[in-house]
Design an enzyme around this catalytic site. Structure first.
Site, PDB file in Angstrom:
ATOM      1  N   SER A 107     -37.468 -10.387  35.231  1.00  0.00           N
ATOM      2  CA  SER A 107     -36.624 -10.055  34.097  1.00  0.00           C
ATOM      3  C   SER A 107     -35.398 -10.973  34.026  1.00  0.00           C
ATOM      4  CB  SER A 107     -36.235  -8.582  34.171  1.00  0.00           C
ATOM      5  OG  SER A 107     -35.574  -8.194  33.002  1.00  0.00           O
ATOM      6  N   ASP A 250     -33.720 -12.209  26.990  1.00  0.00           N
ATOM      7  CA  ASP A 250     -33.709 -12.468  28.436  1.00  0.00           C
ATOM      8  C   ASP A 250     -35.039 -13.141  28.800  1.00  0.00           C
ATOM      9  OD1 ASP A 250     -35.368 -10.203  28.398  1.00  0.00           O
ATOM     10  OD2 ASP A 250     -34.621  -9.486  30.322  1.00  0.00           O
ATOM     11  N   ASP A 252     -37.838 -12.452  30.211  1.00  0.00           N
ATOM     12  CA  ASP A 252     -39.129 -11.831  29.889  1.00  0.00           C
ATOM     13  C   ASP A 252     -39.101 -11.184  28.507  1.00  0.00           C
ATOM     14  OD1 ASP A 252     -37.556  -9.683  30.791  1.00  0.00           O
ATOM     15  OD2 ASP A 252     -39.312  -8.566  31.499  1.00  0.00           O
ATOM     16  N   ASP A 254     -37.724  -8.781  26.913  1.00  0.00           N
ATOM     17  CA  ASP A 254     -37.740  -7.364  26.543  1.00  0.00           C
ATOM     18  C   ASP A 254     -36.361  -6.912  26.069  1.00  0.00           C
ATOM     19  OD1 ASP A 254     -36.640  -7.436  29.101  1.00  0.00           O
ATOM     20  OD2 ASP A 254     -37.867  -5.793  29.895  1.00  0.00           O
TER      21      ASP A 254
HETATM   22 MG    MG Z   1     -36.094  -8.202  30.958  1.00  0.00          MG
END
Ligand code: MG
Length: 463
Positions: A107, A250, A252, A254
């Site tokens: 993340s 960010d 990844d 999400d």
């Molecule tokens: Mg993330």
């Protein structure tokens, strides 16, 4: 969490560790094997199918290859979608009717970290009991390697970003957004959101100024989408002629943070509130879900729509979904910029968040700064307490117990850590799932008061 000797963190969020130390291909293979064994034991499918993606950080490919090895060697078939946003993995599980998903991501953590997250057949982060079952299998190495003739196969699917973008486009007012021909600055931090983020905005007829838009996995700045890390985005938004806003994903993809048309960072708490406002406008009201650490702005906005309510849950995506789903909620999420839009997937999704914010701008016909100014505003203070010097994770429970005792006369919730509601604000203290720290969040009318509430609780905790 900067310590290079951090242990492998195992939690409901999956596994996270330092690459080459606690997060290695050996760990990834065993984790994939444990997850594959779990799916074989619980889905009653001879060959469970698992969608595998990675967030594009440079350490990802060997870990993903090892995890795929673990999955296929326990008899799972793998659909390898390559570098993908975490929400895209959720979308593709449904698209392929797969039994689960696995994503290699840490993340927003700095580049020395990587990790593994699993998703179930509904594209959901598994609930705590299931997550624990997978982690226990990994810890105890209860892995059922299959017979040589039963080894799973790997299929590549390069269409994942397209499928995800199409799903978002099918659930927003495309015509209204296209008509505005917005100029948008996008900061994808050279992460997994580069391709899908740009594709979505271009499909919405936006003129896209893309910074850190090369999916190299070498992050262009400290990756957590916080104001101090988004200086380049603010500058680019200021310099882009007529920009409606700037978006930051960010690694990844999400989470989404936003700067307004004046290049001012509006605060990551506003992402969910703006998306929720648009959904409330669209539906006339409904159920929303947010975790206990999320600003009370969402309660105030929901109160403007009759029959609306906000379900408060423990922190963690799975907990928010567990509140949102049975209530047929219209939108959920977390104050860190994570928006869960059920028609797209049950994973926090920066693409859905961008599309809903643009839909709000299109329908309101006002600049973002004005829409934000019309929101109720509170000051929120977020702090991290390093636990390394006071006994690490073992220090959490005694610290929380002290806080409960100290504020026994106030309204105290221990659904998740400890939250103390004072007459003029609240404080929420909880251990991080993924790092050896305790998070303290306070909200009040002014920053000084929020700071004071934070400090009062820190002293009571003795940390
Ligand atoms: Mg993330």
């Amino acid at each position: 969490m900067q310590t290079p000797d951090a242990p492998l963190m195992l939690s409901v969020s999956g596994a996270r560790g330092i690459v080459g130390k606690t997060m290695t291909p050996e760990v990834a293979a065993a984790y994939g094997g444990a997850f594959g064994s779990f799916l074989k034991a619980t889905t009653r499918k001879a060959r469970p199918r698992v969608v595998v993606g990675l967030d594009g950080r440079i350490s990802g490919p060997p870990l993903a290859a090892a995890a795929i090895g673990g999955l296929t060697a326990t008899g799972c078939d793998v659909i390898d979608i390559g570098v993908a946003m975490t929400p895209t993995v959720g979308v593709m599980i449904g698209h392929h009717k797969a039994e689960g998903g696995l994503t290699v991501t840490a993340s927003h953590n700095p580049i020395q970290w990587n990790g593994i997250k699993c998703l179930d057949g509904d594209g959901l982060a598994p609930p705590p009991a299931i997550a624990k079952e997978i982690v226990d299998r990994f810890k105890e190495r209860r892995i059922d390697w299959c017979a040589p003739t039963a080894t799973g196969r790997v299929e590549q699917d390069g269409s994942a970003a397209r499928v995800h973008v199409d799903r978002v486009l099918g659930n927003v007012d495309v015509a209204a957004i296209r008509a505005k021909k917005f100029t948008v600055v996008l900061d994808s931090v050279n992460g997994s959101g580069c391709v899908g983020g740009r594709m979505l905005l271009e499909e919405l007829s936006c003129r896209v100024e893309h910074i850190f838009g090369e999916p190299t996995g070498v992050f262009g700045h400290t990756p957590e989408p916080l104001v101090e890390n988004l200086v380049d985005l603010a500058n680019a938004t200021r310099n882009a002629k007529g920009a409606a806003c700037g978006f930051a994903q960010d690694p990844d993809a999400d989470r989404l943070a936003i700067v307004d048309e004046t290049s001012r960072f509006i605060g990551e708490e506003c992402t969910l509130v703006l998306a929720a406002l648009r959904m409330l406008q669209r539906t006339g009201g409904g159920a929303l879900a947010a975790n206990l650490s999320t600003s009370r702005m969402i309660d105030d906005v929901a109160a403007r729509f009759a029959g609306s309510r906000v379900i408060r849950t423990a922190v963690g995506e799975a907990n928010v979904v567990a509140g949102l789903r049975p209530a047929n909620g219209i939108l959920g999420g977390e104050g860190n910029g994570g928006v869960i839009f059920p028609p797209v997937c049950w994973v926090r999704d920066s693409l859905s968040a961008m599309a809903l914010v643009l839909e709000l701008l299109a329908h309101e016909g006002k600049p973002l700064s004005q829409l934000v100014a019309a929101l109720p505003r509170y000051a929120m203070v977020k702090r991290k307490m390093e636990l390394a010097a006071v006994g690490g994770m073992a220090a959490v429970a005694p610290a929380l117990a002290k806080v409960k005792v100290a504020f026994a006369k106030e309204r105290v919730s221990d659904v998740d850590g400890v939250r103390v509601d004072f007459a003029d604000g609240w404080v929420h203290l909880r251990a991080s799932n993924t790092e050896p720290i305790m998070r303290v969040i306070a909200e009040a009318a002014t920053e000084a008061r929020a700071d004071e509430l934070c400090e009062v609780c820190r002293r009571a905790a003795g940390v």
